[in-house]
Every structure is written in structure tokens, then in C-alpha cells.
Design an enzyme around this catalytic site. Structure first.
Site, short mmCIF file in Angstrom:
data_model
loop_
_atom_site.label_atom_id
_atom_site.label_comp_id
_atom_site.label_asym_id
_atom_site.label_seq_id
_atom_site.Cartn_x
_atom_site.Cartn_y
_atom_site.Cartn_z
N LYS A 73 -5.58 -2.92 -4.70
CA LYS A 73 -4.65 -2.08 -5.20
C LYS A 73 -3.50 -1.89 -4.29
O LYS A 73 -3.72 -1.91 -2.88
CB LYS A 73 -5.56 -0.68 -5.00
CG LYS A 73 -4.65 0.63 -5.34
CD LYS A 73 -4.01 0.82 -6.59
CE LYS A 73 -3.66 2.11 -6.94
NZ LYS A 73 -4.23 3.36 -6.82
N VAL A 74 -2.16 -2.06 -4.66
CA VAL A 74 -1.09 -2.20 -3.82
C VAL A 74 -0.10 -1.25 -4.47
O VAL A 74 -0.22 -0.74 -5.36
CB VAL A 74 -0.43 -3.69 -3.84
CG1 VAL A 74 -1.57 -4.51 -3.02
CG2 VAL A 74 -0.14 -4.38 -5.11
N SER A 75 1.08 -1.02 -3.50
CA SER A 75 2.31 -0.35 -4.15
C SER A 75 2.88 -1.28 -5.05
O SER A 75 3.29 -2.58 -4.76
CB SER A 75 3.13 -0.15 -3.00
OG SER A 75 2.71 0.89 -2.04
N THR A 125 5.99 2.14 -2.77
CA THR A 125 6.68 2.65 -3.94
C THR A 125 7.45 4.15 -3.53
O THR A 125 8.48 4.05 -3.87
CB THR A 125 5.87 3.05 -5.31
OG1 THR A 125 5.16 1.56 -5.49
CG2 THR A 125 6.77 3.17 -6.34
N ALA A 126 6.73 5.00 -2.71
CA ALA A 126 7.44 6.07 -2.47
C ALA A 126 8.72 5.97 -1.69
O ALA A 126 9.66 6.58 -1.82
CB ALA A 126 6.22 6.97 -1.54
N HIS A 169 0.28 11.61 -3.16
CA HIS A 169 -1.21 11.88 -3.45
C HIS A 169 -1.43 13.23 -3.19
O HIS A 169 -0.70 14.14 -3.79
CB HIS A 169 -1.97 11.05 -2.39
CG HIS A 169 -2.20 9.55 -2.76
ND1 HIS A 169 -1.84 8.99 -3.90
CD2 HIS A 169 -2.21 8.42 -1.83
CE1 HIS A 169 -1.60 7.89 -4.00
NE2 HIS A 169 -2.01 7.54 -2.61
#
Length: 298
Positions: A73-75, A125-126, A169
Site C-alpha cells: 500500500k503506497v501513496s 499524495t498529501a 487520516h
């Protein structure tokens, strides 16, 4: 939330001759443990066995760049650097509406020009959404950018260590507990300017596994999502065991926000959102450009 790597899976029995489990790394956040619970606990009869590693997103992004796991699980922001080795799975990730990162400050109306901003990862991504926003909205740019574990960001803003913090989150639900203010909702800005959902976290798998295995992985991820929806109580212990003192009600909000129809299948709109993000970022020189078939699934 943990910032290191742990291996919670039970060891294989001595003398076991079963297939070698696939190495997978995802975060201990409620959305990931909810999504992967059925698969990680062998409740999907046709799914390959998993050797699970928990790691926060900054660590899994680095693992992907070094090719250190079979599935991660990655950005979405890290994809341009890893898609030669990894394929994007069309399910299992986090993408949606009303779920974007926030920029927090101690005082409302704080001008961010020249200010120190804490971010959870330079490849997140943020942070990519923040850079796209700041390029338009902060003449002269922000000041120093400090990378720190995301669970430290709100205390750092509250205590004056930094002027602003980029959070993700469950911080959407808890930042007021720190006396902080949402200066910018980057997801809201993204949706207003593109009309598309917000791409946050992706599931990727090594292309070397081959098309048949990749398709089986996608089917397993989708089946695990559906199993979680069919019986939410089954994942409860797994979710709360790794949520680390998170209020159960906040964990439920977290899951409700980040696990949605795009988790089951990106679909045309999901893929359009990912392409839009990475195309805009490449045009600004923030990421390498994608090839025409980079997001195609075998």
C-alpha cells in the site's frame, strides 16, 4: 500510530511445505486492517497466503522504490517512480470524496507564505496535493518543509515547533482536540478544481509475478473488501488491535470515509482521478511523466 515496521503474522509451522506466502506491507490504519482482515486471516479460500508487514506510508513508499515487497500500500504520488517494477491494482486502495488532507494552524487565517510546514512524507499524495495548491495559492511559496511521523504533526503545530502541519487520516476527526484550525482542505480544493475524487493510497504488486498472479491478487483484494462489508464485526479485533488507542468511534468514522466503492474497483472515474493528479504534477515538474500505458492492469 506506529512509525516502524512490525511483523504480526504467525510464523509458519516448522517443516511446513506449503506455498511461500507473498510479502505484503500496509499500514496499521483502520481502513487497511478492515480491508485486508479476511485475506490476512486466511478466510478467503482461493486467495494466496500473505506474510504481512505493518509500516506507515512513508516507509512503504520507500520500500516500493527499493523493490522490497511483493505487494504494497503506497501513496499514489510515488507511482511515477515505481511503475516500471510494480503494477497498480484496480482495487484495495483509498480514493474518495470529502476525505482529503488538511493543513492545520494554531490560529485561523494564518498566512502560509514563508512558514514552516510539517508533512508526513515527501512522496505522499498529501504533500503532492499541497504542492499543487501552494503553487497556485501561496505567492512566493511556503518556507521550510519538515518531514515527521504523522502522529507527531498535530502536537508539533500545537506546541509551536512548526507553523502549520499537513495531516491525513483520522486527524480529520481529532484536530480540534489539539485546539487547531483547518486552514485548507486540500481535498475540497481538488474536488472543486477537477470535479474528481481524491486519489490517496494505492495497492501495487510486482509485475514479475505475472499477469495471472496479478489478476488473482486483484480478485483476492476485492473479495476481502466485500467480506469486510458483509460482516464488519469480523474485522473488529484486528482493526482495534492495531489502531493503538484510537477511539473505536473514530476508527469507524475512518473506515466509513476511506473504504468505499473505489476500494472495490477504481472504475473509469478513479483512473481519471489518478491520471489527473499525476499529469498535473508532471506538468509542474513535481513527478516524472507517466507513459501512456503505465496505469494499465494486465
Amino acid at each position: 500510530m506506529t512509525t516502524g515496521i512490525t511483523h504480526p503474522a504467525d510464523p509458519a509451522p516448522t517443516g511446513s511445505t506449503g506455498p511461500v506466502p507473498l510479502r505484503i506491507a500496509y499500514s496499521p490504519c483502520p481502513n487497511d486492517t478492515f480491508v485486508f482482515d479476511a485475506w490476512a486471516h486466511d478466510r478467503l479460500p482461493d486467495a494466496p497466503a500473505l506474510d504481512v508487514t505493518f509500516a506507515d506510508i512513508d516507509i512503504t513508499n520507500g520500500m516500493a522504490e527499493r523493490g522490497e515487497s511483493d505487494v504494497l500500500k503506497v501513496s499514489y504520488a510515488v507511482l511515477p517512480w515505481v511503475l516500471d517494477e510494480y503494477a497498480l491494482l484496480p482495487c484495495g486502495g483509498a480514493l474518495g470524496r470529502g476525505c482529503g488532507p488538511l493543513v492545520l494552524t494554531r490560529e485561523p487565517g494564518t498566512d502560509l507564505a514563508g512558514r514552516t510546514v510539517a508533512v508526513p512524507s515527501e512522496r505522499s499524495t498529501a504533500y503532492l496535493l499541497f504542492r499543487l495548491w501552494a503553487a497556485e495559492q501561496v505567492p512566493g511559496g511556503v518556507g521550510e518543509v519538515v518531514v515527521m511521523p504523522f502522529d507527531r504533526i498535530m502536537p508539533a503545530v500545537r506546541d509551536g515547533e512548526v507553523d502549520a502541519g499537513l495531516v491525513i487520516h483520522e486527524a480529520r476527526f481529532t484536530y480540534r482536540n489539539y485546539g487547531l484550525h483547518a486552514a485548507v482542505d486540500l481535498g475540497e480544493h481538488w474536488e472543486a478544481t477537477t470535479g474528481l475524487p481524491i486519489p490517496l493510497g494505492a495497492i501495487i504488486a510486482k509485475r514479475a509475478l505475472g499477469g495471472a498472479v496479478l489478476r488473482r491478487l486483484a480478485e483476492s483484494a476485492r473479495a476481502s473488501v466485500r467480506a469486510a462489508w458483509d460482516d464488519p464485526s469480523a474485522s473488529r479485533d484486528y482493526v482495534l488491535a492495531h489502531a493503538q488507542e484510537m477511539d473505536p468511534a473514530v476508527a469507524d468514522q475512518h473506515i466509513g470515509l476511506y473504504v468505499n466503492e473505489f476500494t472495490a474497483d477504481l472504475g473509469d472515474e478513479g483512473y481519471a482521478a489518478v491520471r489527473a493528479l499525476l499529469t498535473r504534477a508532471a506538468a509542474e515538474g513535481l513527478v516524472p511523466p507517466l507513459g501512456p500505458d503505465a496505469l494499465a492492469f494486465p
